[in-house]
Design an enzyme around this catalytic site. Structure first.
Site, mmCIF file in Angstrom:
data_model
loop_
_atom_site.group_PDB
_atom_site.id
_atom_site.type_symbol
_atom_site.label_atom_id
_atom_site.label_comp_id
_atom_site.label_asym_id
_atom_site.label_seq_id
_atom_site.Cartn_x
_atom_site.Cartn_y
_atom_site.Cartn_z
ATOM 1 C CG HIS A 6 -0.381 0.338 2.508
ATOM 2 N ND1 HIS A 6 -0.107 -0.631 3.454
ATOM 3 C CD2 HIS A 6 0.002 1.512 3.078
ATOM 4 C CE1 HIS A 6 0.399 -0.074 4.531
ATOM 5 N NE2 HIS A 6 0.484 1.230 4.332
ATOM 6 C CD GLU A 53 -2.401 3.565 5.968
ATOM 7 O OE1 GLU A 53 -2.264 4.290 6.963
ATOM 8 O OE2 GLU A 53 -1.595 2.652 5.687
ATOM 9 C CG HIS A 72 2.936 10.903 -10.000
ATOM 10 N ND1 HIS A 72 4.133 11.439 -10.400
ATOM 11 C CD2 HIS A 72 2.800 9.744 -10.683
ATOM 12 C CE1 HIS A 72 4.693 10.641 -11.295
ATOM 13 N NE2 HIS A 72 3.904 9.598 -11.474
ATOM 14 C CD GLU A 122 2.324 9.432 -14.992
ATOM 15 O OE1 GLU A 122 2.811 9.643 -16.109
ATOM 16 O OE2 GLU A 122 3.004 8.995 -14.025
#
Length: 131
Positions: A6, A53, A72, A122
């Site tokens: 994550h 998260e 990003h 993106e």
């Protein structure tokens, strides 16, 4: 061998962020943990084990300073132009679609979206190194 599971970002408004990531990327809640001072909400695409998260600090009222260190998140889509048009129909902020080239070789066709807290995402068209 380690594998990514994550990435975490801090958000101010759980409902607003949850709605954004559902509409923009189809992410669904995978888990949620409430604590006295904060909430952890894990979102994911049903086809992927990787999670986003969202950390919601309950006393936070001011926007987070994203600084100049954040890069990003990135999502791969089949058709960047079609997704761009969908984002615009949904009223989700986006930059124009661009193609990054190295010489005459197209490396990626993409655009950037911005979530409610200012994070850049993106959106890359499948192909090239993102096959």
């Amino acid at each position: 061998m380690a594998k990514p599971v994550h990435t975490m970002i801090r958000v101010r408004d759980e409902a607003r962020s949850r709605d954004y990531y559902a509409r923009a990327f189809g992410l669904e809640p995978a888990d949620r943990f409430d604590f006295p001072d904060f909430t952890l909400l894990y979102l994911r695409d049903p086809s992927s084990p990787f999670e986003l998260e969202l950390t919601v600090n309950k006393d936070r009222t001011a926007p987070y300073d994203l600084g100049d260190g954040y890069g990003h998140l990135a999502f791969v889509v089949e058709d960047a132009a079609a997704e761009h048009a969908r984002f615009e129909r949904e009223g989700l902020p986006v930059t124009p679609v661009k193609t990054l080239k190295h010489g005459d070789t197209a490396l990626a066709t993409f655009f950037f979206a911005t979530d409610p807290d200012g994070y850049k995402i993106e959106v890359i068209q499948k192909g090239g190194r993102f096959a």
